[in-house]
Design a protein around this motif. Structure first.
Motif, short mmCIF file in Angstrom:
data_model
loop_
_atom_site.label_atom_id
_atom_site.label_comp_id
_atom_site.label_asym_id
_atom_site.label_seq_id
_atom_site.Cartn_x
_atom_site.Cartn_y
_atom_site.Cartn_z
N THR A 124 14.27 2.11 9.64
CA THR A 124 13.40 1.40 9.26
C THR A 124 14.02 -0.25 9.02
OG1 THR A 124 12.44 3.14 6.94
CG2 THR A 124 11.98 1.16 7.73
N LYS A 175 -2.62 2.55 6.74
CA LYS A 175 -2.46 4.17 6.81
C LYS A 175 -1.32 5.26 5.64
CE LYS A 175 -1.10 2.81 12.21
NZ LYS A 175 -0.25 2.64 13.18
N THR A 221 1.09 5.82 4.13
CA THR A 221 2.71 5.32 4.48
C THR A 221 3.81 5.15 3.05
OG1 THR A 221 4.66 3.88 5.02
CG2 THR A 221 2.00 2.95 4.35
N ASN A 236 6.66 -1.14 5.35
CA ASN A 236 6.55 0.37 6.10
C ASN A 236 5.94 0.34 7.19
OD1 ASN A 236 3.60 -0.69 4.70
ND2 ASN A 236 4.06 -0.55 3.08
N ALA A 237 4.54 1.41 6.87
CA ALA A 237 3.95 1.52 8.33
C ALA A 237 2.78 0.35 8.19
CB ALA A 237 2.41 2.83 8.24
N ASP A 284 10.13 10.26 5.74
CA ASP A 284 9.38 9.70 5.35
C ASP A 284 9.24 7.99 4.99
OD1 ASP A 284 7.69 12.21 5.62
OD2 ASP A 284 8.26 12.46 3.37
#
Length: 370
Positions: A291, A30, A32, A257-258, A65
C-alpha cells in the motif's frame, strides 16, 4: 455548455515506478478501507497451531484488504523501545559534523546519515523534510554473528557506518538492541504470513537464512507548510515493514485507499504498524497489497494549527536473502501465464537508486552506484 472539471489525482511511486490514482467521491467511490485494523499478536507465541492459524486468517484478511495493520501485544519489551527512542532523539540532536561523518553517499548500500531534503520521492515537493540514519545486515558487525558468504559480493567488507565521535558512543548499542528484537519478531511474523497463504509455517525459511534487513531511524521536524512532505508517497521494497512511531497529537503517517483518499495512521501505545511491501505483493500475484503511504508532520486545519511537534520513527525492513530468487507462488499462478523471477538483491539496489535521489552539490560526496 458546462464543462466537466478534470479528475484530480494523487501521485506516488509504486514499485519504484511513478503512478497516479484518481480521487473518487460520492457515487464514483469504490468499496475500500477507511481505517487500519488492529490485530492482537499474542497468538504468535502460542504453542497451538490452531491459535497461530486463527491469527494468520486475520492477518491474511488485513494483507488483502488494506496492506497495513496494527500489531497489538507484539511482545517486544517496552523499556527497550523507550530506550531506543531516547537514543534516536539524542543522536539527531548531535552536532551536524558528527552525523555527517557517516553520510550515506559514502557507501554502496546508502547506509549512514541522510540530511534534510536530500531525498525526494515526490517530485512535486522541494524534498523530503526529514533526516535519517540507516543500518542493516552486515557480515562484519560482530553484533550480528554472521559469517561472510564467499558467493556473495562484498560480504567480507563493512556495509554499515557508525559514528566514531565519543558523543555518539551510546547510539550503536541502542540501535542493535532494537535491531535484534525486531529481527526475532519478524521471523515469527513471516511464519504467520506463510500460514495465511496456506503454506507450511517454515515455507520461507530457506530464503531467509541471511535476510536483507534495515533499521531506519528518522526524525521529522514540524512542518509549517502544507506543501511540504516528510517523505513522499511510495511503497516499500522488502517483504514487510514494522514501524514504531513516537507519540504525536496529530497523525503524520497516512496510507492511500482505493479512492485516492489518505487515511491517517494514529500513534497507538504498545503497537507496531505492519505494512506489506513489494516482495510479498509480488509472490502473491498482487493478491496482497503493497500500500502507498507517506508522512506529513503537519497539524492541518485543526485548532492547534502551527503547533507542530518533533516526530521520530524507527521502521524495520525485512527482506529475503540477497541472493534469493522470488516469483509468484506456484499455487497462486494462473494457468497459461508466464511469471518473471527476480533476484532480491538486484531489485533492491535498483529501488535504492530510484528512491534515494539527493540534492548534494557536485563534489560533496555524491556517489552513483550501478
Amino acid at each position: 455548455m458546462i464543462e466537466t472539471p478534470p479528475t484530480p489525482y494523487v501521485h506516488y511511486h509504486d514499485g519504484g515506478i511513478p503512478g497516479r490514482r484518481p480521487i473518487l467521491k460520492g457515487a464514483s467511490a469504490k468499496p475500500t478501507f477507511t481505517s487500519v485494523p488492529k490485530i492482537d499478536m499474542q497468538r504468535v507465541y502460542s504453542p497451538s497451531l490452531s491459535d497461530r492459524q486463527a491469527l494468520a486468517a486475520e492477518v491474511g484478511a488485513a494483507c488483502r484488504d488494506v496492506g497495513f495493520f496494527y500489531a497489538v501485544n507484539h511482545g517486544v519489551d517496552e523499556d527497550l523501545l523507550d530506550g531506543t527512542f531516547d537514543a534516536v532523539k539524542r543522536y539527531f540532536a548531535l552536532e551536524k559534523d558528527v552525523k555527517m561523518e557517516c553520510h550515506n553517499q559514502k557507501t554502496e548500500k546508502f547506509r549512514g546519515y541522510e540530511g534534510f531534503l536530500e531525498g525526494k520521492l515526490d517530485p512535486g515537493t522541494r524534498g523530503d523534510l526529514k533526516e535519517g540514519f540507516l543500518m542493516g545486515e552486515d557480515f562484519t558487525d560482530p553484533e550480528q554473528n554472521l559469517t561472510p558468504l564467499p558467493h556473495l559480493p562484498n560480504t567480507s567488507k563493512p556495509r554499515n557506518q557508525w559514528p566514531s565521535h565519543p558523543s555518539a558512543a551510546f547510539f550503536r548499542p541502542a540501535i542493535y538492541a532494537y535491531y535484534n528484537a525486531m529481527l526475532s519478531f519478524s521471523r515469527r511474523l513471516l511464519q504467520i504470513f506463510a500460514l495465511a497463504l496456506d503454506l507450511p509455517e517454515d515455507y520461507f525459511d530457506a530464503i531467509t537464512t541471511h535476510p536483507m534487513t534495515n533499521v531506519r531511524a528518522v526524525h521529522y521536524p514540524p512542518q509549517t507548510s502544507p506543501s511540504d512532505v516528510g517523505i513522499g508517497a511510495h511503497t516499500d521494497f522488502c517483504w514487510f515493514t514494522l514501524v514504531c512511531q513516537s507519540r504525536t497529537s496529530f497523525p503524520a503517517l497516512e496510507v492511500l485507499n482505493a479512492n485516492g483518499i489518505w487515511i491517517p495512521v494514529h500513534h497507538e501505545p504498545h503497537t507496531f504498524i505492519v505494512n506489506i511491501a513489494d516482495f510479498l505483493k509480488l509472490v502473491t500475484g498482487g493478491r496482497w497489497a503493497s500500500t502507498v503511504h507517506r508522512v506529513r508532520n503537519y497539524p492541518g486545519d485543526s485548532k492547534e494549527e502551527g503547533k507542530g511537534e518533533e516526530r521520530y520513527s524507527m521502521p524495520f525492513f525485512f527482506s529475503p536473502n540477497e541472493d534469493a530468487k522470488v516469483s509468484v507462488l506456484p499455487h497462486l499462478r494462473e494457468e497459461g501465464k508466464t511469471y518473471e523471477e527476480f533476484v532480491v538483491g538486484e531489485y533492491f539496489q535498483k529501488r535504492l537508486e530510484v528512491d534515494r535521489t539527493t540534492h548534494l552539490k557536485k563534489g560533496e560526496g555524491r556517489r552513483r552506484v550501478y
